[in-house]
Design a protein around this motif. Structure first.
Motif, mmCIF file in Angstrom:
data_model
loop_
_atom_site.group_PDB
_atom_site.id
_atom_site.type_symbol
_atom_site.label_atom_id
_atom_site.label_comp_id
_atom_site.label_asym_id
_atom_site.label_seq_id
_atom_site.Cartn_x
_atom_site.Cartn_y
_atom_site.Cartn_z
ATOM 1 N N GLY A 47 13.499 5.285 13.347
ATOM 2 C CA GLY A 47 12.117 4.863 13.576
ATOM 3 C C GLY A 47 11.406 4.287 12.361
ATOM 4 N N ARG A 48 12.072 4.250 11.216
ATOM 5 C CA ARG A 48 11.451 3.668 10.019
ATOM 6 C C ARG A 48 11.371 2.158 10.165
ATOM 7 N NH1 ARG A 48 14.175 5.571 4.787
ATOM 8 N NH2 ARG A 48 12.633 4.128 4.013
ATOM 9 N N GLU A 49 10.245 1.607 9.712
ATOM 10 C CA GLU A 49 10.027 0.171 9.821
ATOM 11 C C GLU A 49 10.107 -0.480 8.449
ATOM 12 O OE1 GLU A 49 6.409 -0.742 11.884
ATOM 13 O OE2 GLU A 49 7.068 0.243 13.720
ATOM 14 N N SER A 50 10.647 -1.695 8.441
ATOM 15 C CA SER A 50 10.704 -2.521 7.241
ATOM 16 C C SER A 50 10.259 -3.928 7.618
ATOM 17 C CB SER A 50 12.131 -2.588 6.693
ATOM 18 O OG SER A 50 12.576 -1.312 6.313
ATOM 19 N N VAL A 51 9.746 -4.653 6.636
ATOM 20 C CA VAL A 51 9.310 -6.024 6.866
ATOM 21 C C VAL A 51 9.846 -6.910 5.744
ATOM 22 C CG1 VAL A 51 7.224 -5.359 8.117
ATOM 23 C CG2 VAL A 51 7.119 -5.672 5.638
ATOM 24 N N ASN A 79 0.715 1.497 8.797
ATOM 25 C CA ASN A 79 2.119 1.739 8.551
ATOM 26 C C ASN A 79 2.329 1.914 7.053
ATOM 27 O OD1 ASN A 79 4.993 1.149 8.061
ATOM 28 N ND2 ASN A 79 5.022 0.599 10.231
ATOM 29 N N PRO A 80 3.172 2.841 6.653
ATOM 30 C CA PRO A 80 3.416 3.047 5.214
ATOM 31 C C PRO A 80 3.874 1.791 4.486
ATOM 32 C CG PRO A 80 4.399 4.831 6.490
ATOM 33 C CD PRO A 80 3.910 3.808 7.478
ATOM 34 N N VAL A 81 4.518 0.859 5.185
ATOM 35 C CA VAL A 81 5.009 -0.352 4.537
ATOM 36 C C VAL A 81 3.843 -1.227 4.055
ATOM 37 C CG1 VAL A 81 5.242 -1.834 6.587
ATOM 38 C CG2 VAL A 81 6.822 -2.101 4.684
ATOM 39 N N VAL A 82 2.718 -1.204 4.772
ATOM 40 C CA VAL A 82 1.535 -1.969 4.371
ATOM 41 C C VAL A 82 1.011 -1.407 3.052
ATOM 42 C CG1 VAL A 82 -0.808 -2.674 5.003
ATOM 43 C CG2 VAL A 82 0.957 -2.504 6.780
ATOM 44 N N ARG A 83 0.827 -0.111 3.007
ATOM 45 C CA ARG A 83 0.320 0.549 1.794
ATOM 46 C C ARG A 83 1.284 0.350 0.624
ATOM 47 N NH1 ARG A 83 -4.154 1.570 0.154
ATOM 48 N NH2 ARG A 83 -4.780 2.619 2.052
ATOM 49 N N ALA A 84 2.578 0.467 0.887
ATOM 50 C CA ALA A 84 3.568 0.324 -0.184
ATOM 51 C C ALA A 84 3.500 -1.062 -0.819
ATOM 52 C CB ALA A 84 4.970 0.598 0.356
#
Length: 176
Positions: A47-51, A79-84
């Motif tokens: 379920g982890r997302e990457s972009v 989503n954590p990816v946005v913050r990261a």
């Protein structure tokens, strides 16, 4: 003379009116998905997302910061990816925002700026009101049609494929 001062405005057939609009920018506000990314998401089995992001976009934002232009991301996605990504770029980030216009106007007011001093770049219907209100409303090349129809400028490049860098170059070039 900096390497980026190579007449990006001339290549994009900008007239003096457009140059003035780009030159007034003091705050650069972006959507995340479809602007800093190519609007795709990779979901792993857990379920982890990457972009996918374009490194040149990040460098463009860094160059704006060196010129005193602040950058803020306002994203509907939480989503954590946005913050990261925003943390890595050292830029302010708002996530999970359904009413982007309210945050957009608050960020402008907080900095005591006028709308003409703000650029907003987006790609979808959740960005429409911000694009309409911004002194320079921009759509990435692969935006949804309603966004393309109201934008002051449409990038040549697609979201996540250097559109942000293109816009950063235009803003920087306008300053001479």
């Amino acid at each position: 003379m900096a390497w980026w001062k190579k007449s990006f405005l001339a290549k994009n057939n900008m007239d003096n009116f457009d140059k003035k609009r780009f030159k007034k920018i003091k705050l650069f506000v972006l959507d995340f998905d479809g602007v800093l990314t190519d609007n795709r998401v990779l979901v792993s089995e857990d379920g982890r997302e990457s972009v996918f992001c374009h490194r040149g976009d990040g460098l463009g934002i860094e160059m704006l910061k060196k010129e005193g232009i602040e950058t803020v991301v306002i994203s509907k996605e939480k989503n954590p990816v946005v913050r990261a990504r925003c943390n890595k770029l050292k830029i302010e980030c708002w996530q999970g925002i359904d009413d982007k216009e309210t945050i957009f106007l608050r960020e402008i007011e907080k900095r005591n700026l006028e709308l003409e001093n703000v650029c907003f770049i987006g790609n979808d219907i959740t960005d429409l009101e911000c694009i309409k209100k911004a002194g320079l409303g921009v759509a990435v090349a692969d935006s949804e049609e309603p966004v393309l129809n109201i934008a002051d400028y449409i990038t040549k490049r697609k979201g996540g494929k250097g559109a942000v860098r293109e816009l950063c170059n235009l803003i920087l070039e306008s300053r001479g």
